[in-house]
Design an enzyme around this catalytic site. Sequence first.
Site, PDB file in Angstrom:
ATOM      1  N   HIS A   1    -113.035  81.006  33.632  1.00  0.00           N
ATOM      2  CA  HIS A   1    -113.030  80.518  32.252  1.00  0.00           C
ATOM      3  C   HIS A   1    -111.776  79.677  32.040  1.00  0.00           C
ATOM      4  CE1 HIS A   1    -114.170  80.999  28.030  1.00  0.00           C
ATOM      5  NE2 HIS A   1    -112.913  81.291  27.736  1.00  0.00           N
TER       6      HIS A   1
ATOM      7  N   SER B   1    -114.189  77.276  24.927  1.00  0.00           N
ATOM      8  CA  SER B   1    -114.341  78.656  24.497  1.00  0.00           C
ATOM      9  C   SER B   1    -114.633  78.751  22.998  1.00  0.00           C
ATOM     10  CB  SER B   1    -113.079  79.412  24.900  1.00  0.00           C
ATOM     11  OG  SER B   1    -113.375  80.756  25.073  1.00  0.00           O
TER      12      SER B   1
HETATM   13  C1  GTR Z   1    -113.197  85.761  24.065  1.00  0.00           C
HETATM   14  C2  GTR Z   1    -114.463  85.734  23.265  1.00  0.00           C
HETATM   15  C3  GTR Z   1    -115.269  84.556  23.675  1.00  0.00           C
HETATM   16  C4  GTR Z   1    -114.455  83.287  23.782  1.00  0.00           C
HETATM   17  C5  GTR Z   1    -113.017  83.497  24.186  1.00  0.00           C
HETATM   18  C6  GTR Z   1    -112.014  82.422  23.797  1.00  0.00           C
HETATM   19  O1  GTR Z   1    -112.445  86.884  23.867  1.00  0.00           O
HETATM   20  O2  GTR Z   1    -115.138  86.926  23.495  1.00  0.00           O
HETATM   21  O3  GTR Z   1    -116.375  84.408  22.809  1.00  0.00           O
HETATM   22  O4  GTR Z   1    -114.534  82.531  22.646  1.00  0.00           O
HETATM   23  O5  GTR Z   1    -112.482  84.634  23.651  1.00  0.00           O
HETATM   24  O6  GTR Z   1    -112.174  81.706  22.835  1.00  0.00           O
HETATM   25  O7  GTR Z   1    -111.007  82.356  24.457  1.00  0.00           O
END
Ligand code: GTR
Length: 404
Positions: free
Chosen positions: A385, A244
Amino acid sequence: MKVTSCLIIALSMCMNVPAQKFVANYDEAKIPAYTLPDPLEGISSAADWPTRREAIRRLIAKEMFGHVPSHTATLEIVPDTEPFKILDGKAIVSQPAIKIAGTTWDLMIIRPANPSSPPPAFIAYNFGGNHTVIPDRGVRLPVSWQRKAKNHKAQEADRGSSARRWDVAALMEAGYALVTLYYGDVDPDMNDGFRDGVHAHFGVPKSDEWGSIATWAWGLSKTLDYLVASKIVDAERVSVLGHSRLGKTSLWAGANDERFALVISNNSGCGGAALSKRAIGETVGRINTSFPHWFNGNFKKYNRNESAMPFDSHMLLALIAPRPLYVASAEQDRWADPHGEFLACVGADPVYRLLGTEGLPSRKMPKLNEPTVGRIGYHIRSGKHDVTAYDWAQYIAFANKHLN
Ligand code: GTR
């Protein structure tokens, strides 16, 4: 300014008019028409690539992640005097610390107990502190800014809370060390005007200087300096991995520091592997609004204006070439635009090929859980995710293929 416009501004300030609500587009048919800049523009041979590469790296630094300030900082190591064993004695955990720029970074190095020579390693930041990676009570608790647990009791309760994201057993079995550290030790993940973490030492960045992602990437390079000097792992075979926002970080670390032998982006999305010009899922304007501290000041000019970007993520990925690069997406992670992550790999492929490597074997988005693996590897796995044992299995196989 005319009196009427002054009045309108004053009125809207009094009324506290909310910012326009962001609604993500998920419809491929609504993607604006775009053309990707050619990473090989102006060059025709591998010999020309280093100059072109440096021009692209400087461009992306200036316009997006930010240059590292020229100021220096000395690095001091506090060795660990009490390593301990885990996994029935199969692995050793040591916790040296790096002191730099007024901050202390606790490293946690987990390595196979009896390797015949220094093992290859994976280096990756963790989101919650080293104590969240394995449950053992010997792991030191972070003392810097806390992303999650707010007090000692809560930190204790948090031991091992993200262990399912770290397949330590599989890594040890395959003969790899894991080097991890808490990203908050380097730079707290807050929009505080760059007053904490190492920024307190370096000062508030100018608009072309580093945001937090570039700062975290620099932290990985400093940690690699220590790994090179200590010889605790084989520093020529270090794979940098991140999930992420930390996947965006691993890409930028790999782009800047060619000592990282292999680079992995796990669900990095917007500002990472995903093409910004597609403006699908999370967009530049949205990420710069939610996380203004991640990128530099210059990047804000591309808010709702991706078509003006003279680069895109395929050029970021191309900076890794010819080193092995793995990009992973997840089916339900539409916010990170899996298709855009794949297309960036396709866009980086010509550079890999010019440099005489295989590049990405497929031009067609692969099916779920069917990785396509050349010098560039890509998979989209089922699920959300996350970082799963499936992801780790692909990364270990990829490192075996290219680094052994
Ligand atoms: C989210 C963000 C993403 C991603 C994620 C993370 O809120 O929008 O770009 O990086 O966080 O890092 O968990």
